[in-house]
Design a protein around this motif. Structure first.
Motif, PDB file in Angstrom:
ATOM      1  N   HIS A 182       0.840  -1.191   0.000  1.00  0.00           N
ATOM      2  CA  HIS A 182       0.000   0.000   0.000  1.00  0.00           C
ATOM      3  C   HIS A 182       0.877   1.244   0.000  1.00  0.00           C
ATOM      4  CE1 HIS A 182       0.926  -0.401   4.303  1.00  0.00           C
ATOM      5  NE2 HIS A 182       0.737   0.904   4.369  1.00  0.00           N
ATOM      6  N   THR A 183       0.329   2.330  -0.489  1.00  0.00           N
ATOM      7  CA  THR A 183       1.031   3.614  -0.473  1.00  0.00           C
ATOM      8  C   THR A 183       0.228   4.596   0.380  1.00  0.00           C
ATOM      9  OG1 THR A 183      -0.094   4.284  -2.509  1.00  0.00           O
ATOM     10  CG2 THR A 183       2.075   3.280  -2.737  1.00  0.00           C
ATOM     11  N   ARG A 184       0.919   5.575   0.907  1.00  0.00           N
ATOM     12  CA  ARG A 184       0.300   6.531   1.812  1.00  0.00           C
ATOM     13  C   ARG A 184      -0.454   7.614   1.039  1.00  0.00           C
ATOM     14  NH1 ARG A 184       3.788  11.035   2.249  1.00  0.00           N
ATOM     15  NH2 ARG A 184       3.153  11.541   4.352  1.00  0.00           N
ATOM     16  N   ASP A 185      -1.361   8.280   1.728  1.00  0.00           N
ATOM     17  CA  ASP A 185      -2.024   9.447   1.151  1.00  0.00           C
ATOM     18  C   ASP A 185      -1.068  10.638   1.200  1.00  0.00           C
ATOM     19  OD1 ASP A 185      -4.304   7.967   0.782  1.00  0.00           O
ATOM     20  OD2 ASP A 185      -5.252   8.645   2.643  1.00  0.00           O
ATOM     21  N   ILE A 186      -0.957  11.338   0.106  1.00  0.00           N
ATOM     22  CA  ILE A 186      -0.106  12.517   0.042  1.00  0.00           C
ATOM     23  C   ILE A 186      -0.953  13.753   0.311  1.00  0.00           C
ATOM     24  CG2 ILE A 186       1.310  13.960  -1.473  1.00  0.00           C
ATOM     25  CD1 ILE A 186       2.313  11.462  -2.802  1.00  0.00           C
ATOM     26  N   THR A 187      -0.511  14.564   1.239  1.00  0.00           N
ATOM     27  CA  THR A 187      -1.263  15.751   1.639  1.00  0.00           C
ATOM     28  C   THR A 187      -0.595  17.014   1.098  1.00  0.00           C
ATOM     29  OG1 THR A 187      -0.025  16.053   3.703  1.00  0.00           O
ATOM     30  CG2 THR A 187      -1.890  14.546   3.764  1.00  0.00           C
ATOM     31  N   TRP A 188      -1.306  18.131   1.240  1.00  0.00           N
ATOM     32  CA  TRP A 188      -0.720  19.405   0.836  1.00  0.00           C
ATOM     33  C   TRP A 188       0.459  19.780   1.719  1.00  0.00           C
ATOM     34  CZ3 TRP A 188      -1.551  21.048  -3.759  1.00  0.00           C
ATOM     35  CH2 TRP A 188      -2.763  20.791  -4.401  1.00  0.00           C
ATOM     36  N   GLU A 189       0.487  19.266   2.944  1.00  0.00           N
ATOM     37  CA  GLU A 189       1.648  19.492   3.813  1.00  0.00           C
ATOM     38  C   GLU A 189       2.881  18.812   3.240  1.00  0.00           C
ATOM     39  OE1 GLU A 189       3.888  20.775   7.195  1.00  0.00           O
ATOM     40  OE2 GLU A 189       2.065  21.450   6.171  1.00  0.00           O
ATOM     41  N   ASP A 190       2.704  17.628   2.654  1.00  0.00           N
ATOM     42  CA  ASP A 190       3.821  16.952   1.982  1.00  0.00           C
ATOM     43  C   ASP A 190       4.334  17.781   0.808  1.00  0.00           C
ATOM     44  OD1 ASP A 190       3.761  14.615   3.617  1.00  0.00           O
ATOM     45  OD2 ASP A 190       2.040  13.886   2.491  1.00  0.00           O
TER      46      ASP A 190
ATOM     47  N   VAL B  75       8.147  19.699   0.075  1.00  0.00           N
ATOM     48  CA  VAL B  75       8.947  19.543  -1.146  1.00  0.00           C
ATOM     49  C   VAL B  75       9.511  20.891  -1.596  1.00  0.00           C
ATOM     50  CG1 VAL B  75       8.843  19.013  -3.609  1.00  0.00           C
ATOM     51  CG2 VAL B  75       7.797  17.460  -1.947  1.00  0.00           C
ATOM     52  N   PHE B  76       8.657  21.915  -1.625  1.00  0.00           N
ATOM     53  CA  PHE B  76       9.056  23.197  -2.193  1.00  0.00           C
ATOM     54  C   PHE B  76       9.516  24.217  -1.139  1.00  0.00           C
ATOM     55  CE2 PHE B  76       6.110  21.334  -5.278  1.00  0.00           C
ATOM     56  CZ  PHE B  76       6.875  21.414  -6.426  1.00  0.00           C
ATOM     57  N   PHE B  77       9.047  24.074   0.092  1.00  0.00           N
ATOM     58  CA  PHE B  77       9.402  25.039   1.132  1.00  0.00           C
ATOM     59  C   PHE B  77       9.773  24.321   2.438  1.00  0.00           C
ATOM     60  CE2 PHE B  77       6.148  26.951  -1.634  1.00  0.00           C
ATOM     61  CZ  PHE B  77       6.881  28.002  -2.165  1.00  0.00           C
TER      62      PHE B  77
END
Length: 224
Positions: free
Chosen positions: A37-45, A49-51
């Motif tokens: 299974h893979t995890r849910d990616i959130t906007w915090e993730d 990445v960018f900040f």
């Protein structure tokens, strides 16, 4: 070179492959297939990445990077992580792109694969230089580092392990001496051989004063 008859063929259509790729990029949706299974990616993730806000978020693409920036373990591991970043990141490649690949290709994990193409691309760019694990084992100064990298990375990890052990071992001996002789001049700046001799002398004196009580040195064998 002929292909092995045992090689597995991907029988999915282009549409199915494109759909699978698109699903792997969805910010909110993880997937399950059997035991995998893979995890849910959130906007915090995505923000990380960018900040990135700290050391861990900045170098997370290298694997099991220390997240607590306080304490002796972080001080020991920081130079290794920075050197691994120097070796893994080409001059033309921004760090955010490697963090992006680590998130969408490997699910921010050292064991999972979210998207095989992005995962392989990350390995190709970085040479699969990765910090797999770090921990203390028998003593709090017995640091064990597991890395994947070239000889220079391995040599630096070995040197950090040895130095961390030696400093901690000397402090351990100095503390034991301090318990037996509060006015001692010996401290952790002395060589382990000198500290061991002084500790053995103090233990022998304590045995002569009170032969009924057995004194046992708590020092660990010196790591070569």
């Amino acid at each position: 070179m002929t292909k092995s008859k045992f090689a597995l063929k991907d029988k999915r259509s282009f549409k199915e492959k494109a759909s699978d790729f698109a699903c792997s990029l969805l910010f909110w949706k993880g997937r399950r297939k059997g035991m995998i299974h893979t995890r849910d990616i959130t906007w915090e993730d995505i923000r990380k990445v960018f900040f990135p806000r700290d050391f861990y978020e900045k170098y997370q693409y290298l694997g099991s990077v220390p997240y607590n920036e306080l304490g002796p373990i972080f001080e020991a591991m920081e130079p290794l992580v920075i050197f691994m970043d120097y070796k893994a990141r080409p001059w033309w490649c921004p760090r955010w792109f490697l963090r992006f690949l680590h998130l969408f290709g490997m699910d921010n994990s050292i064991v999972r694969v979210r998207n095989r193409f992005l995962s392989k691309l990350a390995e190709k760019i970085t040479g699969y230089i990765m910090l797999m694990d770090y921990k203390t084992k028998w003593k709090n100064y017995d640091l064990r580092i597991s890395v994947v990298g070239d000889r220079q990375v391995q040599n630096l990890a070995d040197a950090i392990e040895s130095r961390y052990y030696e400093v901690g071992y000397r402090r351990d001996l100095a503390d034991q001496i301090k318990e037996l002789d509060p006015n001692t001049e010996f401290n952790s700046g002395y060589a382990p051989s000198s500290l061991n001799r002084e500790l053995e002398r103090l233990v022998e004196e304590a045995d002569k004063k009170d032969p009924v009580v057995e004194h046992e040195s708590k020092g660990a064998p010196h790591k070569h």
